[in-house]
Design a protein around this motif. Structure first.
Motif, PDB file in Angstrom:
ATOM      1  N   VAL A 219      89.233  66.765  27.647  1.00 51.08           N
ATOM      2  CA  VAL A 219      89.521  66.404  29.039  1.00 51.08           C
ATOM      3  C   VAL A 219      90.124  67.614  29.753  1.00 51.08           C
ATOM      4  O   VAL A 219      91.073  68.226  29.248  1.00 51.08           O
TER       5      VAL A 219
ATOM      6  N   ALA B  42      93.344  66.586  34.896  1.00 46.09           N
ATOM      7  CA  ALA B  42      92.451  65.489  35.283  1.00 46.09           C
ATOM      8  C   ALA B  42      93.227  64.184  35.278  1.00 46.09           C
ATOM      9  O   ALA B  42      94.038  63.927  34.389  1.00 46.09           O
TER      10      ALA B  42
ATOM     11  N   ARG C 275      91.466  61.019  36.449  1.00 41.68           N
ATOM     12  CA  ARG C 275      90.564  59.879  36.243  1.00 41.68           C
ATOM     13  C   ARG C 275      89.197  60.379  35.784  1.00 41.68           C
ATOM     14  O   ARG C 275      88.802  61.503  36.082  1.00 41.68           O
ATOM     15  N   PHE C 276      88.500  59.493  35.076  1.00 42.32           N
ATOM     16  CA  PHE C 276      87.102  59.723  34.741  1.00 42.32           C
ATOM     17  C   PHE C 276      86.305  58.620  35.411  1.00 42.32           C
ATOM     18  O   PHE C 276      86.595  57.429  35.227  1.00 42.32           O
TER      19      PHE C 276
ATOM     20  N   VAL D 256      92.908  59.127  32.883  1.00 44.27           N
ATOM     21  CA  VAL D 256      92.938  60.090  31.780  1.00 44.27           C
ATOM     22  C   VAL D 256      94.155  61.008  31.869  1.00 44.27           C
ATOM     23  O   VAL D 256      94.165  62.084  31.275  1.00 44.27           O
TER      24      VAL D 256
ATOM     25  N   PHE E 258      85.281  64.142  35.979  1.00 44.29           N
ATOM     26  CA  PHE E 258      86.726  64.090  35.900  1.00 44.29           C
ATOM     27  C   PHE E 258      87.266  64.492  37.277  1.00 44.29           C
ATOM     28  O   PHE E 258      86.773  65.424  37.898  1.00 44.29           O
TER      29      PHE E 258
END
Length: 199
Positions: free
Chosen positions: A116, A120, A122-123, A168, A197
């Motif tokens: 990741v 970041a 959010r995905f 995330v 991301f």
């Protein structure tokens, strides 16, 4: 741009070095505020990428092995990544097929692991069966962040694509698994579209 302002029909932009630009709103097609804030999954090299055929393949079957591996920014058939969304709010039952420039096409059974990106938060992605295989596609999609499963969805070609939005923050690894559904591997072609991301 470091600053921007609107004055009537004109957009005023100041660059990070202090240069000033002005342009009419009519001459602007789009404005992208995502620079430096979005990392597309398909632009990253996975830490692990594995595809296991339903029937064990001989080591010499390299062409078939290549056929099953994930495809980046294109479908398994070589065309654009597409998803079929339900008809509009006016009551139309005709599915609207939408194309995506970014994403990953996956067969069952596939496992991908990604690091990741730093910062970041959010995905996000849309997940659905490739419209060309909608009548038979049926898979199980599992997303795991570090040791926590955050998505465990059955995705069927007869249903609308699934919107994925997973936090995330502080996560090091994202694991994506596409597993067999009700029809073994027949038509199991999942498109993970606009997968990214976001900081």
């Amino acid at each position: 741009a470091s600053e921007w302002a609107s004055e009537g029909d004109t957009l005023l932009v100041t660059s990070p070095l202090g240069h000033r630009l002005s342009m009419s709103w009519d001459s602007i097609r789009s404005i992208d505020f995502s620079a430096g804030k979005i990392t597309y999954l398909s632009d990253l090299e996975p830490l692990k990428a594995a595809w296991d055929a339903l029937i064990e393949l001989p080591a010499a079957a390299s062409a078939i092995q290549e056929h099953g591996r994930p495809k980046v920014d294109r479908s398994h058939l070589g065309g654009p990544l597409e998803l079929a969304f339900p008809g509009d709010s006016s009551g139309s039952t005709i599915a609207q097929v939408r194309s995506f420039a970014k994403g990953v096409a996956l067969r069952s059974r596939t496992e991908l692991v990604y690091r990741v990106p730093q910062e970041a938060r959010r995905f996000r992605a849309w997940a659905g069966i490739d419209p060309a295989f909608a009548k038979q596609g049926h898979v199980r999609l599992i997303l795991q962040v570090d040791e926590t499963v955050t998505v465990d969805e059955t995705i069927d070609g007869s249903h609308a694509p699934v919107k994925i939005d997973v936090p995330v923050d502080g996560v090091r690894r994202l694991r994506i698994q596409v597993d067999y559904g009700d029809y073994l591997d027949s038509g199991d072609l999942l498109n993970l579209c606009d997968a990214k991301f976001i900081k």
